[in-house]
Design a protein around this motif. Sequence first.
Motif, PDB file in Angstrom:
ATOM      1  N   LYS A 107     -17.037  -4.958  -9.446  1.00 36.07           N
ATOM      2  CA  LYS A 107     -18.001  -4.317  -8.491  1.00 36.07           C
ATOM      3  C   LYS A 107     -18.275  -2.886  -8.200  1.00 36.07           C
ATOM      4  N   TYR A 108     -16.991  -2.072  -8.527  1.00 38.46           N
ATOM      5  CA  TYR A 108     -16.875  -0.898  -8.413  1.00 38.46           C
ATOM      6  C   TYR A 108     -17.059  -0.106  -9.879  1.00 38.46           C
ATOM      7  N   TYR A 120       4.361  -6.770  -2.820  1.00 38.26           N
ATOM      8  CA  TYR A 120       3.558  -6.645  -1.825  1.00 38.26           C
ATOM      9  C   TYR A 120       3.888  -5.217  -1.216  1.00 38.26           C
ATOM     10  N   TYR A 151       5.971   6.104  -3.469  1.00 35.95           N
ATOM     11  CA  TYR A 151       5.342   6.514  -4.694  1.00 35.95           C
ATOM     12  C   TYR A 151       5.106   8.082  -4.682  1.00 35.95           C
ATOM     13  N   ASN A 177     -13.773  -7.708  -8.508  1.00 35.85           N
ATOM     14  CA  ASN A 177     -13.387  -6.307  -7.604  1.00 35.85           C
ATOM     15  C   ASN A 177     -13.786  -5.437  -8.393  1.00 35.85           C
ATOM     16  N   LYS A 178     -13.120  -5.380  -9.595  1.00 40.93           N
ATOM     17  CA  LYS A 178     -13.128  -3.935 -10.413  1.00 40.93           C
ATOM     18  C   LYS A 178     -14.636  -3.740 -10.899  1.00 40.93           C
ATOM     19  N   ILE A 233      -3.027  -2.466   2.887  1.00 39.52           N
ATOM     20  CA  ILE A 233      -4.354  -1.344   2.863  1.00 39.52           C
ATOM     21  C   ILE A 233      -5.307  -2.057   2.272  1.00 39.52           C
ATOM     22  N   PHE A 239     -15.419  -0.032 -12.389  1.00 40.91           N
ATOM     23  CA  PHE A 239     -14.307   0.296 -12.891  1.00 40.91           C
ATOM     24  C   PHE A 239     -14.343  -0.447 -14.458  1.00 40.91           C
ATOM     25  N   ASN A 290       3.055  -2.024  -3.315  1.00 38.41           N
ATOM     26  CA  ASN A 290       1.484  -1.869  -3.905  1.00 38.41           C
ATOM     27  C   ASN A 290       0.507  -2.187  -2.826  1.00 38.41           C
ATOM     28  N   LYS A 291       0.760  -2.845  -1.796  1.00 33.98           N
ATOM     29  CA  LYS A 291      -0.211  -2.876  -0.667  1.00 33.98           C
ATOM     30  C   LYS A 291      -0.190  -2.140   0.542  1.00 33.98           C
ATOM     31  N   THR A 292       1.148  -1.807   0.934  1.00 36.50           N
ATOM     32  CA  THR A 292       1.332  -0.885   2.266  1.00 36.50           C
ATOM     33  C   THR A 292       1.485   0.428   2.282  1.00 36.50           C
ATOM     34  N   LYS A 293       1.472   0.837   3.477  1.00 33.88           N
ATOM     35  CA  LYS A 293       1.589   2.359   3.722  1.00 33.88           C
ATOM     36  C   LYS A 293       2.913   2.665   3.054  1.00 33.88           C
ATOM     37  N   ARG A 304       2.940   3.109  -0.541  1.00 36.71           N
ATOM     38  CA  ARG A 304       2.248   4.415  -0.990  1.00 36.71           C
ATOM     39  C   ARG A 304       3.305   5.618  -0.820  1.00 36.71           C
ATOM     40  N   LEU A 322      -0.758  -5.374   7.618  1.00 33.29           N
ATOM     41  CA  LEU A 322       0.024  -4.795   7.123  1.00 33.29           C
ATOM     42  C   LEU A 322      -0.574  -3.938   5.824  1.00 33.29           C
TER      43      LEU A 322
END
Lengths: 396, 508
Positions: A210-211, A261, A273, A207-208, B380, A213, A264-267, A270, B378
């Motif tokens: 691909k962008y 999870y 942090y 994935n990285k 992002i 990075f 790192n992955k949810t609103k 975010r 759930l």
Amino acid sequence: MSENKQKIGLFQEVSSLMKNNIRDYMMYIALIFIMAFFAIQTNGGFLQARNISNLINQAGYVAVMAIGMTVILIIVHIDLSVGYVAGFSGAVAAILMTKYNVNEWVAILIVLVMGLLIGLYQGLLVTKVGVPAFVTTLAGMFIFRGLLNLSLQETGTIIIPNEGFNALSNGFIPDITEGAGFHVITMIIGVVIIAAVIYSEIKNRKNKQKYNFEVPSSTVFIVKLIALSVVIMVIIWTLASYQGIPWTAVIVGAVLLIYNYMLNKTKLGRAIYGIGGNSQAAELSGINVKKVTLFAFCSVSLMAALGGILYASRLQSATPTAGLGFEMDAIASSYIGGVAVSGGVGRVTNTIIGALVIMSLTNGMNLMGIDISYQYIVKGLIFVIAVAFDVRTRKK
Amino acid sequence: MSDYILEMKGIVKEFPGVKALNNVNFKVKRGEIHCLVGENGAGKSTLMKVLSGVYPHGTYSGDIVYNGEVQNFKKISDSEEKGIVIIYQELALIPELSLYENIYFGHEILKGKSIDWNETIVQATKMLKKVGLKADPSMKVKELGVGNQQLVEIAKALSKNVKLLILDEPTASLNEDDSQNLLELIRELKSQGVTCIMISHKLREITAIADTITVLRDGATICSLDANERQIEEAEIIKHMVGREIDNIYPKREKKEFGEKALELKDWTVFDPAKNREILHKVNINVRKGEIVGLQGLMGAGRTELALSVFGNPTGYKITSGKLLMNGKEVHFKHPKEAIKEGLAYVTEDRKGNGLILMQDIRYNTTIANLEALVNGLAINENEEIKVANRYKESINIKAPSIEQKVGNLSGGNQQKVQIAKWMFTEPNVLILDEPTRGIDVGAKYEIYSLMNKLVDQGMSIIMISSELPEVLGMSDRLYVMSEGTITGELSIEEATEEKVMAMAIKS
């Protein structure tokens, strides 16, 4: 880009990786160093399968509490009350099971809900009334210590007879066959974990790329994967050659996965942090700071209640001294695991390493028969050195 | 008058990976006002830090000759001993201490081993008188406005027997009145023999006050212009600063078609419980689709408070009466979140203080206000997020190696672009820009102005709060002037002049 990479050379890449991640690597190095030290001092006793199993069972309650604490510390609050909330929770569970004959699983559920409510009470004091977290939870320390003593005043230490409850911190996952010489299910789980880790690492890397990075060179990446697999395999093999994976490890693993999870992955992650980094900016970006803060307090108290259950299960009893100093271990684990003192930074996966450092120290020094007074001093010194190192490396 | 108080020769200062100063030569005549200009990152502040000893002797190469002697400053107190004093943009006063305590903070007047407070007060009063501040020396600094705090800083410099005073963007956070006052004071100090180096982005002030103008670009001296010989035009300075000519500071907009009212305030009255007074009184303003409306006023006129009270009121003001309408529909926002949902966006005045999360990267900051758009169940959707961040990085030209760059490491102009990207991603109908170009260099300013034009062309409405008169007049289609919490006037751009606006801004 990848051609450029190869030209730089492996040695330089490794040294720059070391430089950029020195904070994380130091933690692992410290853990290895501490484990090696105790292994030598105890003639290998520290690393025996039996003791490793023991270590995991002992570390469980600190680990879950430290995970809850990490979230609170990231948003630059603190919870000093977790120790006695844990102690009180264990006592309530024991009373429910012995005095009122409540089914152990129902008792656990009740205690967890109680933990949530305690968090709600402290969180509302902080967010709605505006009492600083330090004061709110210091008061909580008084209150729950009092409640703990009060609840055990008549009976003294309560012995918990419920096998299911006690298995949480003393039992192991079942096996399919006996007589294989090792724990088969554990080995299978180990292989699955390794496969999952390798799969997610490769997916992440692709994935990285691909962008466009920056990613480590393929040599470094493969070495990392092999090293990781070996470490997991060694731990799994050690456990499998004893009695298998402890239930505590399963519980801590589940809590860790959920929190990792979430962060790192949810609103919500975010938002946590963001609030830690700059709560005013977060508020003006549409984040409901009070709500998220309230969540963090509920979560830390819930984890304290779970920690209390694990501790009571470990001792197979509820005692009036349970909870003493747990908050110190939880806070120290988080900071050793790299939560920034100024907030906004921290990972629960690293907090687990921090908890392992703290509990290895406890376990190792106990094996060596070192007096508890010295144990506190040693832990304190390691804690302050870790934070000093953290502060210095962050400045650069 | 031709002798030099300061000569910096061949200064080279390197940071890991960058040459911040590359052979800079800088000469300051005794008793002059010398303005130092350049885009952000040109090396102005670094040069002044070399001069004052923040970067000690040995960490740079080249010579500092002050009063004919080569100086090796090891720390700030070394340079202060020689009469070189810097006043930074972020004032270094302690809000809870009194004026006299602040003025002699760090060089207390001693009687034996203890502080002589009586003498301190007497001396501080003298210093305050010199800078023309009529204030009780025993009042706390926090009770003063920014303009007067600046004066206290200068009083403090005077108390150190300053010979060479360095001012780093002294008027950046001052309104027109206070700025004029300050410039007057600098002229007054010049007549008393104090040499002054002033770093500034405000070209109008520079051309008004400077004896000499030195332009830095990319860590090198581009030229020194003698303003006493001939009148220096702003355009000439800009040309040197950016290395190319900018024909027009304010890009022109082709079409000007205004639609329905996108946002309207009716008799908006707001009470601040913390200050225990009404901060906004019966404010009536509106902005139409495709329109840029300027909101001008002096510092403290209530413009930022107005923006906050409209944008979900996070500071807890009490809205005592009045209506807020968006697209003709009355709305009540209890939290910025609700305002964002209705299509309102607010780029804050203080991008570091409450605009951005500096320790996080560009990607994080770009999407934080509209994560809903990226959530899949759930989690992002990080791939989508990376695409979004990259798209904005390219389309509005955020200069950074990648979207994984921490926002705290970006220059002011690029930080501001990230703030704008964040709000563009929420696809607002109305965008409130609070001092959008403060502390940003000329090139980035132009980019931001162009971006504003593009957004309104697409049908967005913009309310621009700004203290810089030329900017408001250059960019707005219509403007409101505020003073002491009320709207004192509304002007179409055709009838607006600086004089008219100022007259309204000081009306009470």
